[in-house]
Design a protein around this motif. Sequence first.
Motif, mmCIF file in Angstrom:
data_model
loop_
_atom_site.group_PDB
_atom_site.id
_atom_site.type_symbol
_atom_site.label_atom_id
_atom_site.label_comp_id
_atom_site.label_asym_id
_atom_site.label_seq_id
_atom_site.Cartn_x
_atom_site.Cartn_y
_atom_site.Cartn_z
ATOM 1 N N THR A 111 -7.207 0.795 -9.099
ATOM 2 C CA THR A 111 -7.111 0.975 -7.651
ATOM 3 C C THR A 111 -5.674 1.096 -7.148
ATOM 4 O OG1 THR A 111 -7.002 -1.391 -7.142
ATOM 5 C CG2 THR A 111 -9.201 -0.415 -7.418
ATOM 6 N N PRO A 160 3.823 9.414 -5.228
ATOM 7 C CA PRO A 160 3.166 9.421 -6.542
ATOM 8 C C PRO A 160 4.024 8.837 -7.654
ATOM 9 C CG PRO A 160 3.928 11.626 -5.970
ATOM 10 C CD PRO A 160 4.131 10.774 -4.751
ATOM 11 N N THR A 215 1.174 3.386 -3.052
ATOM 12 C CA THR A 215 0.888 4.330 -4.140
ATOM 13 C C THR A 215 0.378 5.675 -3.625
ATOM 14 O OG1 THR A 215 -1.330 3.387 -4.416
ATOM 15 C CG2 THR A 215 0.435 2.485 -5.792
ATOM 16 N N GLY A 216 -0.269 5.682 -2.453
ATOM 17 C CA GLY A 216 -0.723 6.932 -1.887
ATOM 18 C C GLY A 216 0.344 7.667 -1.117
ATOM 19 N N LYS A 217 1.487 7.019 -0.916
ATOM 20 C CA LYS A 217 2.571 7.614 -0.140
ATOM 21 C C LYS A 217 3.649 8.233 -1.019
ATOM 22 C CE LYS A 217 1.783 4.111 3.403
ATOM 23 N NZ LYS A 217 2.330 2.909 4.089
ATOM 24 N N ASP A 271 0.848 -1.188 0.000
ATOM 25 C CA ASP A 271 0.000 0.000 0.000
ATOM 26 C C ASP A 271 0.887 1.244 0.000
ATOM 27 O OD1 ASP A 271 -2.117 1.742 0.190
ATOM 28 O OD2 ASP A 271 -2.401 1.456 2.350
#
Length: 303
Positions: free
Chosen positions: A55, A22, A18-20, A16
């Motif tokens: 996603t 770009p 990808t949100g941390k 997890d």
Amino acid sequence: MNRNVILTCAVTGAGDTTGKNPHVPITPQQIANDCITAAKAGASVAHIHVRDPNTGGISHSLDHFREVMERVREANVDIVMNITAGGGGDWIPDLQDPTRGGPGTDIQTPAQRHEPVGELLPELCTLDCGSLNFGDMVYVNPADWLREHARLVQAAGVKPELECFDLGHVWFARQLQQEGLIDGDPLYQLCLGIPWGAEADTESMLAMRNKLPENAHWAAFGIGRHQMPMAAQAILLGGHARVGLEDNLFLKKGVLATNGQLVDHAATLIENLGGRIMTPAETRAHLSLRDPKTGTVSAGGGV
């Protein structure tokens, strides 16, 4: 010290992340582009997972793997391709019924894990060599599943990279070799710093290295802030190195990295230590890998 270094770039992973950052590639085109960028920066090997383009989460899609492979092979670069075969092992017990997997559980059979490898025939694929508490989940790799998986990889003629997250994994990888399920000189990857496996420190790396077979090739990596120190330590202890956004998101504290920057930083580190990065062609010769253009396997040796 190892002065001829195989440098792997693990470009995206499945975590997890990808949100941390770009810069973590998500789509097959983005993943392929980062493999190409890593090759141009000097990496010997690109290690790939694929993600759901919508996603950013885990994907096992054969079509996604195929698109990445085709884009990289059609580009005007050379790099050894290493497909993950370690997906589909995530187990999180359901809170109401711990006999069942809860949200986040993702389990595949050995045959399902092997499908992209058997279909696309990369030079390398990962073979994770045991179960462990992986953060807050359990990463599931029963011994007989691994034996079945090793047979599938062996039949495909792809060289497995034996990923070891703890000392017992090295023991089991040696057992696979003793049972005739690993051809030629084995290739080990020592994976350090993942809670709750082996720690990312010299003592852990040295203990695992000292348990390797005499004919083993090996590399190591550390996650997060340990990435570059463990790359340097592996080289100084005679191994190879791995960097990339799968394992670490930062170039330095507070500065988000790209895969190209991490490869470039590692290349400078290797040069400053007095080493050099092996080319993809030298890597294939050194590890006795199949050449994707000719289909022939080198006799081994290399530099």
